[in-house]
Design an enzyme around this catalytic site. Sequence first.
Site, PDB file in Angstrom:
ATOM      1  N   LYS A 179       1.789   4.727 -13.438  1.00  0.00           N
ATOM      2  CA  LYS A 179       2.541   3.953 -12.440  1.00  0.00           C
ATOM      3  C   LYS A 179       1.713   2.734 -12.039  1.00  0.00           C
ATOM      4  CE  LYS A 179       2.843   3.466  -8.178  1.00  0.00           C
ATOM      5  NZ  LYS A 179       3.099   2.014  -8.075  1.00  0.00           N
ATOM      6  N   GLU A 253     -11.201   5.355  -7.876  1.00  0.00           N
ATOM      7  CA  GLU A 253     -11.961   4.093  -7.847  1.00  0.00           C
ATOM      8  C   GLU A 253     -11.413   3.306  -6.669  1.00  0.00           C
ATOM      9  OE1 GLU A 253     -14.418   3.216  -9.795  1.00  0.00           O
ATOM     10  OE2 GLU A 253     -14.284   4.918 -11.159  1.00  0.00           O
ATOM     11  N   CYS A 287     -12.405  -5.517  -6.195  1.00  0.00           N
ATOM     12  CA  CYS A 287     -13.167  -4.405  -5.605  1.00  0.00           C
ATOM     13  C   CYS A 287     -14.656  -4.711  -5.634  1.00  0.00           C
ATOM     14  CB  CYS A 287     -12.866  -3.115  -6.348  1.00  0.00           C
ATOM     15  SG  CYS A 287     -13.177  -3.212  -8.108  1.00  0.00           S
ATOM     16  N   GLU A 385     -13.695  -4.228   4.112  1.00  0.00           N
ATOM     17  CA  GLU A 385     -13.204  -4.976   2.950  1.00  0.00           C
ATOM     18  C   GLU A 385     -12.092  -5.922   3.417  1.00  0.00           C
ATOM     19  OE1 GLU A 385     -10.702  -2.939  -0.028  1.00  0.00           O
ATOM     20  OE2 GLU A 385     -12.156  -3.612  -1.521  1.00  0.00           O
TER      21      GLU A 385
HETATM   22  P1  NAD Z   1      -3.195   0.385  -2.884  1.00  0.00           P
HETATM   23  O1  NAD Z   1      -4.058   1.550  -2.556  1.00  0.00           O
HETATM   24  O2  NAD Z   1      -2.292  -0.136  -1.839  1.00  0.00           O
HETATM   25  O3  NAD Z   1      -2.245   0.744  -4.137  1.00  0.00           O
HETATM   26  C1  NAD Z   1      -2.769   1.191  -5.369  1.00  0.00           C
HETATM   27  C2  NAD Z   1      -1.672   1.932  -6.125  1.00  0.00           C
HETATM   28  O4  NAD Z   1      -1.319   3.117  -5.413  1.00  0.00           O
HETATM   29  C3  NAD Z   1      -0.377   1.137  -6.297  1.00  0.00           C
HETATM   30  O5  NAD Z   1       0.186   1.440  -7.551  1.00  0.00           O
HETATM   31  C4  NAD Z   1       0.507   1.710  -5.174  1.00  0.00           C
HETATM   32  O6  NAD Z   1       1.879   1.564  -5.421  1.00  0.00           O
HETATM   33  C5  NAD Z   1       0.098   3.168  -5.185  1.00  0.00           C
HETATM   34  N1  NAD Z   1       0.315   3.885  -3.943  1.00  0.00           N
HETATM   35  C6  NAD Z   1       0.529   3.407  -2.686  1.00  0.00           C
HETATM   36  N2  NAD Z   1       0.672   4.418  -1.806  1.00  0.00           N
HETATM   37  C7  NAD Z   1       0.530   5.563  -2.513  1.00  0.00           C
HETATM   38  C8  NAD Z   1       0.528   6.949  -2.168  1.00  0.00           C
HETATM   39  N3  NAD Z   1       0.716   7.356  -0.917  1.00  0.00           N
HETATM   40  N4  NAD Z   1       0.313   7.858  -3.142  1.00  0.00           N
HETATM   41  C9  NAD Z   1       0.091   7.481  -4.415  1.00  0.00           C
HETATM   42  N5  NAD Z   1       0.084   6.183  -4.812  1.00  0.00           N
HETATM   43  C10 NAD Z   1       0.299   5.240  -3.870  1.00  0.00           C
HETATM   44  O7  NAD Z   1      -4.178  -0.710  -3.451  1.00  0.00           O
HETATM   45  P2  NAD Z   1      -3.823  -2.197  -3.876  1.00  0.00           P
HETATM   46  O8  NAD Z   1      -3.526  -2.968  -2.634  1.00  0.00           O
HETATM   47  O9  NAD Z   1      -2.833  -2.176  -4.980  1.00  0.00           O
HETATM   48  O10 NAD Z   1      -5.233  -2.655  -4.489  1.00  0.00           O
HETATM   49  C11 NAD Z   1      -6.270  -3.120  -3.719  1.00  0.00           C
HETATM   50  C12 NAD Z   1      -7.308  -2.041  -3.468  1.00  0.00           C
HETATM   51  O11 NAD Z   1      -7.750  -1.483  -4.701  1.00  0.00           O
HETATM   52  C13 NAD Z   1      -8.556  -2.589  -2.812  1.00  0.00           C
HETATM   53  O12 NAD Z   1      -8.979  -1.727  -1.778  1.00  0.00           O
HETATM   54  C14 NAD Z   1      -9.582  -2.613  -3.934  1.00  0.00           C
HETATM   55  O13 NAD Z   1     -10.920  -2.549  -3.525  1.00  0.00           O
HETATM   56  C15 NAD Z   1      -9.180  -1.416  -4.736  1.00  0.00           C
HETATM   57  N6  NAD Z   1      -9.663  -1.542  -6.113  1.00  0.00           N
HETATM   58  C16 NAD Z   1     -10.706  -0.753  -6.532  1.00  0.00           C
HETATM   59  C17 NAD Z   1     -11.205  -0.885  -7.819  1.00  0.00           C
HETATM   60  C18 NAD Z   1     -12.334  -0.009  -8.325  1.00  0.00           C
HETATM   61  O14 NAD Z   1     -12.500   0.075  -9.533  1.00  0.00           O
HETATM   62  N7  NAD Z   1     -13.115   0.614  -7.463  1.00  0.00           N
HETATM   63  C19 NAD Z   1     -10.642  -1.814  -8.679  1.00  0.00           C
HETATM   64  C20 NAD Z   1      -9.598  -2.606  -8.222  1.00  0.00           C
HETATM   65  C21 NAD Z   1      -9.102  -2.450  -6.939  1.00  0.00           C
END
Ligand code: NAD
Length: 490
Positions: A179, A253, A287, A385
């Site tokens: 997803k 992650e 990230c 962040e």
């Molecule tokens: P997010 O947590 O809002 O969403 C990530 C994914 O999870 C999306 O596909 C979203 O639709 C889904 N999602 C949302 N709510 C959910 C739930 N309750 N259960 C399961 N899935 C759900 O993150 P974002 O805004 O898309 O991305 C930004 C974040 O990702 C930042 O905090 C960034 O630091 C982190 N990030 C981490 C890494 C790493 O490798 N550590 C890499 C890239 C981004």
Amino acid sequence: MTTFETQHWPNLIGGKALDGSGSAAERISPGHAQIAARYVSASKADVDAAVAAARREFDTGSWPRMSGAERAAVLRRVASRIEQEVDALALIETVESGKPISQARDEVRGAAGIWHYAAGLAQQTYGDAHNALGEGFLAMVVKEPVGVVGVITPWNFPLLIVSQKLPFALAAGCTTVIKPSDMTPGTTTRLVQILHEEGLPPGAANLVHGGGDVGQWLAEHPGTDMTTFTGSTRVGKSVARAAADSLKKVSLELGGKNPQVVFADADLDAALEKVVFGAYFNQGECCNAGSRLLVHQDVAEEFTQRVVQRTHDVVVGDPLDEATKVGALISEHHLGVVTDYVALGEREGATIATGGQRLDAPVGRYFQPTVLTGVPKAARVAREEIFGPVLSVVTFSDLAEAVEITNATGYGLSAGVWSRDIGTAMSYAQATRAGTVWVNCYMEGFPEVCFGGYGASGIGRELGRTACDEFSEQKSIVVRTGAPLPKWVN
Ligand code: NAD
């Protein structure tokens, strides 16, 4: 104005391209305010169907039963196809996410490199044999695929992040339901189409579109054996709770508040370039963003001034312009979050040395690269962040204080240290609670080198030679080869 075609992205379930039975959605490009993509979200029943297709393939299909060499051949072909489609994939990534096109191309090439590396690992599945257990016994430990894996990814590096997970899950022999973020559905869909075109059995990679509700159904699903998630720490905790309730493996992650630490004896010219790059690369929506500059008090004033000057050279604008270094922010909501953080920084005592505002552009949503100086080390803008092009500058007096500030956020994804003294640099690296420490460089990534976080930055490691282990179970097989069996009861 720049134009591009609107794409329609299907869900892919058991190899069939279908609209979901959820709600119709549009993705408006952050840089151009045009419709980049349309798709129909999956319903709960669609998620069930996708998990069932992955389960059928895992239980009775060919993918988990193939030799590693056969799986490697498919993954290698996919890597080559990604290389052939760099321009098309980069365009999709740029119009959906707002990131600069030149950077998107590099990311797509990087993703292809990961698929090549994973193909090599597909032929490296082996375990241990124990022949010193006493006479008459022999044991072996074998690795088996964990099963059906739910793959949930964010919007900031859509193709790269799915490529840190999917090829290793597949190399291990797992089947998957993916997803992607609802804001960047395109390149992941194209990737799964390529997988099918290159001979992956249809049920081995299924794809469902949608937002957090669809992600949650997948994370909670009793039919998956593991969830691999990249995203925010807040959602990561909810994914971990869902994994606890359905008792499945989970890897996370998550976010970071990564410092670049500049000591007075550093090569300040080199540090300057990477501090500016680390803060604003991918609009700071990264990230690994070096969103904190910790600078030694002896060079703080001069170095910070140079960072502010260099920030003025960063080209912000149309993501499709080859000269652009900082593109558009992902959403109006997110731009609001970044704006609020800058205002909070001022209230906490910081000074806006440059930037701090939305860019005045006729179309698209852009935020000026921003430097906050004089940030108290306990301030929220020094610890949380922000995920935008905002650099918080904090000064320190010695190595111990640099380590103390570094480790005080709860996050532990990455850090950079700049010093010509190997003792200083290595002492910092060893004392830092982070998954990656870059010494006199920043954000250099390689498929060979594992990646992941301490603390609130996550659980588990991706990439590297153990990447497939995350998607494997270990089974111990103990064989009595001839030992006498003593009676337990007489
Ligand atoms: P997010 O947590 O809002 O969403 C990530 C994914 O999870 C999306 O596909 C979203 O639709 C889904 N999602 C949302 N709510 C959910 C739930 N309750 N259960 C399961 N899935 C759900 O993150 P974002 O805004 O898309 O991305 C930004 C974040 O990702 C930042 O905090 C960034 O630091 C982190 N990030 C981490 C890494 C790493 O490798 N550590 C890499 C890239 C981004």
